[in-house]
Scaffold this motif. Sequence first.
Motif, PDB file in Angstrom:
ATOM      1  N   ILE A 183    -105.779  59.551 -65.768  1.00  0.00           N
ATOM      2  CA  ILE A 183    -106.486  59.399 -66.957  1.00  0.00           C
ATOM      3  C   ILE A 183    -107.797  59.346 -66.708  1.00  0.00           C
ATOM      4  O   ILE A 183    -108.651  60.026 -67.398  1.00  0.00           O
ATOM      5  CB  ILE A 183    -105.823  58.345 -67.732  1.00  0.00           C
ATOM      6  CG1 ILE A 183    -104.386  58.451 -68.118  1.00  0.00           C
ATOM      7  CG2 ILE A 183    -106.464  58.239 -69.114  1.00  0.00           C
ATOM      8  CD1 ILE A 183    -103.667  57.599 -68.880  1.00  0.00           C
ATOM      9  N   GLN A 184    -108.432  58.410 -65.753  1.00  0.00           N
ATOM     10  CA  GLN A 184    -109.701  58.152 -65.470  1.00  0.00           C
ATOM     11  C   GLN A 184    -110.172  59.731 -65.096  1.00  0.00           C
ATOM     12  O   GLN A 184    -111.506  59.787 -65.009  1.00  0.00           O
ATOM     13  CB  GLN A 184    -109.939  57.162 -64.473  1.00  0.00           C
ATOM     14  CG  GLN A 184    -109.462  55.656 -64.949  1.00  0.00           C
ATOM     15  CD  GLN A 184    -109.974  54.765 -64.095  1.00  0.00           C
ATOM     16  OE1 GLN A 184    -109.762  54.654 -62.995  1.00  0.00           O
ATOM     17  NE2 GLN A 184    -110.257  53.637 -64.542  1.00  0.00           N
ATOM     18  N   ALA A 185    -109.506  60.278 -64.178  1.00  0.00           N
ATOM     19  CA  ALA A 185    -110.128  61.526 -63.624  1.00  0.00           C
ATOM     20  C   ALA A 185    -110.293  62.630 -64.724  1.00  0.00           C
ATOM     21  O   ALA A 185    -111.095  63.511 -64.441  1.00  0.00           O
ATOM     22  CB  ALA A 185    -109.181  61.914 -62.199  1.00  0.00           C
ATOM     23  N   PHE A 186    -109.150  62.850 -65.474  1.00  0.00           N
ATOM     24  CA  PHE A 186    -109.102  63.990 -66.235  1.00  0.00           C
ATOM     25  C   PHE A 186    -109.655  63.658 -67.838  1.00  0.00           C
ATOM     26  O   PHE A 186    -109.842  64.784 -68.612  1.00  0.00           O
ATOM     27  CB  PHE A 186    -107.656  64.612 -66.288  1.00  0.00           C
ATOM     28  CG  PHE A 186    -107.428  65.375 -64.761  1.00  0.00           C
ATOM     29  CD1 PHE A 186    -107.999  66.353 -64.296  1.00  0.00           C
ATOM     30  CD2 PHE A 186    -106.752  64.402 -63.743  1.00  0.00           C
ATOM     31  CE1 PHE A 186    -107.758  67.058 -63.150  1.00  0.00           C
ATOM     32  CE2 PHE A 186    -106.350  65.201 -62.703  1.00  0.00           C
ATOM     33  CZ  PHE A 186    -106.881  66.440 -62.172  1.00  0.00           C
ATOM     34  N   LEU A 187    -109.587  62.628 -68.149  1.00  0.00           N
ATOM     35  CA  LEU A 187    -109.927  62.268 -69.558  1.00  0.00           C
ATOM     36  C   LEU A 187    -111.314  62.631 -69.897  1.00  0.00           C
ATOM     37  O   LEU A 187    -111.632  63.170 -71.095  1.00  0.00           O
ATOM     38  CB  LEU A 187    -109.712  60.949 -69.868  1.00  0.00           C
ATOM     39  CG  LEU A 187    -109.914  60.442 -71.261  1.00  0.00           C
ATOM     40  CD1 LEU A 187    -109.124  61.425 -72.275  1.00  0.00           C
ATOM     41  CD2 LEU A 187    -109.514  58.869 -71.679  1.00  0.00           C
ATOM     42  N   PRO A 188    -112.486  62.220 -68.940  1.00  0.00           N
ATOM     43  CA  PRO A 188    -113.941  62.535 -69.350  1.00  0.00           C
ATOM     44  C   PRO A 188    -113.998  64.152 -69.714  1.00  0.00           C
ATOM     45  O   PRO A 188    -114.774  64.157 -71.018  1.00  0.00           O
ATOM     46  CB  PRO A 188    -114.493  62.554 -67.902  1.00  0.00           C
ATOM     47  CG  PRO A 188    -113.509  61.366 -67.320  1.00  0.00           C
ATOM     48  CD  PRO A 188    -112.197  61.883 -67.593  1.00  0.00           C
ATOM     49  N   VAL A 189    -113.599  65.068 -69.214  1.00  0.00           N
ATOM     50  CA  VAL A 189    -113.731  66.350 -69.759  1.00  0.00           C
ATOM     51  C   VAL A 189    -113.104  66.684 -71.012  1.00  0.00           C
ATOM     52  O   VAL A 189    -113.685  67.187 -71.990  1.00  0.00           O
ATOM     53  CB  VAL A 189    -113.150  67.387 -68.784  1.00  0.00           C
ATOM     54  CG1 VAL A 189    -113.280  68.972 -69.368  1.00  0.00           C
ATOM     55  CG2 VAL A 189    -114.081  67.337 -67.431  1.00  0.00           C
ATOM     56  N   MET A 190    -111.843  65.823 -71.280  1.00  0.00           N
ATOM     57  CA  MET A 190    -111.177  66.243 -72.717  1.00  0.00           C
ATOM     58  C   MET A 190    -112.096  65.346 -73.490  1.00  0.00           C
ATOM     59  O   MET A 190    -112.386  66.083 -74.814  1.00  0.00           O
ATOM     60  CB  MET A 190    -109.665  65.271 -72.497  1.00  0.00           C
ATOM     61  CG  MET A 190    -108.880  65.940 -71.815  1.00  0.00           C
ATOM     62  SD  MET A 190    -107.197  65.173 -71.843  1.00  0.00           S
ATOM     63  CE  MET A 190    -106.251  66.251 -70.608  1.00  0.00           C
ATOM     64  N   VAL A 191    -112.830  64.308 -73.405  1.00  0.00           N
ATOM     65  CA  VAL A 191    -113.904  63.638 -74.332  1.00  0.00           C
ATOM     66  C   VAL A 191    -115.026  64.397 -74.596  1.00  0.00           C
ATOM     67  O   VAL A 191    -115.451  64.465 -75.569  1.00  0.00           O
ATOM     68  CB  VAL A 191    -114.384  62.258 -73.695  1.00  0.00           C
ATOM     69  CG1 VAL A 191    -115.189  61.727 -74.573  1.00  0.00           C
ATOM     70  CG2 VAL A 191    -112.917  61.201 -73.637  1.00  0.00           C
ATOM     71  N   GLN A 192    -115.712  65.145 -73.714  1.00  0.00           N
ATOM     72  CA  GLN A 192    -116.642  65.807 -73.632  1.00  0.00           C
ATOM     73  C   GLN A 192    -116.377  67.162 -74.757  1.00  0.00           C
ATOM     74  O   GLN A 192    -117.253  67.405 -75.370  1.00  0.00           O
ATOM     75  CB  GLN A 192    -117.023  66.759 -72.269  1.00  0.00           C
ATOM     76  CG  GLN A 192    -117.735  65.516 -71.083  1.00  0.00           C
ATOM     77  CD  GLN A 192    -118.044  66.051 -69.982  1.00  0.00           C
ATOM     78  OE1 GLN A 192    -117.782  67.402 -69.711  1.00  0.00           O
ATOM     79  NE2 GLN A 192    -118.292  65.147 -68.941  1.00  0.00           N
ATOM     80  N   ARG A 193    -115.372  67.910 -74.235  1.00  0.00           N
ATOM     81  CA  ARG A 193    -114.662  69.034 -75.281  1.00  0.00           C
ATOM     82  C   ARG A 193    -114.215  68.410 -76.633  1.00  0.00           C
ATOM     83  O   ARG A 193    -114.013  69.176 -77.443  1.00  0.00           O
ATOM     84  CB  ARG A 193    -113.762  69.736 -74.478  1.00  0.00           C
ATOM     85  CG  ARG A 193    -114.414  70.189 -73.237  1.00  0.00           C
ATOM     86  CD  ARG A 193    -113.192  71.132 -72.320  1.00  0.00           C
ATOM     87  NE  ARG A 193    -112.691  72.102 -72.736  1.00  0.00           N
ATOM     88  CZ  ARG A 193    -111.811  72.622 -72.647  1.00  0.00           C
ATOM     89  NH1 ARG A 193    -110.951  72.411 -71.586  1.00  0.00           N
ATOM     90  NH2 ARG A 193    -111.070  73.899 -73.072  1.00  0.00           N
TER      91      ARG A 193
END
Length: 248
Positions: free
Chosen positions: A101-111
């Motif tokens: 989650i820590q690795a892949f959530l940031p891009v989801m948040v950006q988009r």
Amino acid sequence: MAIRFAALGATVVCVDINDTSNEETVKMIQARKQKAFKYRCDVTERSAVMQLAERVRKEVGDVAVLVNNAGMMPCNPVLQQTEQEITLMNKLNINANIWMIQAFLPVMVQRNYGHIVAMSSMAGLQGIKNLVPYCGSKYAVKGIMDSLAVELRSDPRDLSGIKLTTIFPYIINTGLCKKPRIRFKNLMKVVEPGEAADIIINAMRREYTEISIPQDLHYLNRYIYRLLPLEAGCTWMDFIDAGVDAHG
């Protein structure tokens, strides 16, 4: 699940610590002229997961759907389970979910776009003998997903485009559960992997927050077992008499 995602037009990234089975899955997808990539990663190691995310982003692209599926299930009375297997299980069943989650959530948040699917268990909704540490780890997965939903909702940014789905399987015929005990086989049937994959992907596409496999168990647990007084609930579970026997 990887094969079904690919058939729906997704570019699939398969991550495993087992190179042989990972290669087999990717070749099955590529044989159908669909897109799939393979990566080896020990998801219990946070640094390895962070490196994985960076590689995938550079070599494949942004990840829109994350499926946290890795897990192990030691099956013995709690006093017979070793420190080593419990520690490894918690690293895999709990920590790996957080690292991914820590690795892949940031891009989801950006988009403001993405979907995280987490594999809990019916053992994450009720206690089962011979699975004390495992139950704890699967309760933790539910807690992680429930609290993540609250955190995303309370963020001042609009993150409504990020969806979460938690899966609560009973027994799927993958070999993880070696000695299932089932009294009423029509009610508590062992589900084949293909059927389970269809249920999970359907739940995700419908944006369900949670679903059990078989699906009827969700309602059985929520509207019967949990509404009963404790002693009545225990009597009900004794009558159902479903679970797993110790591996020995």
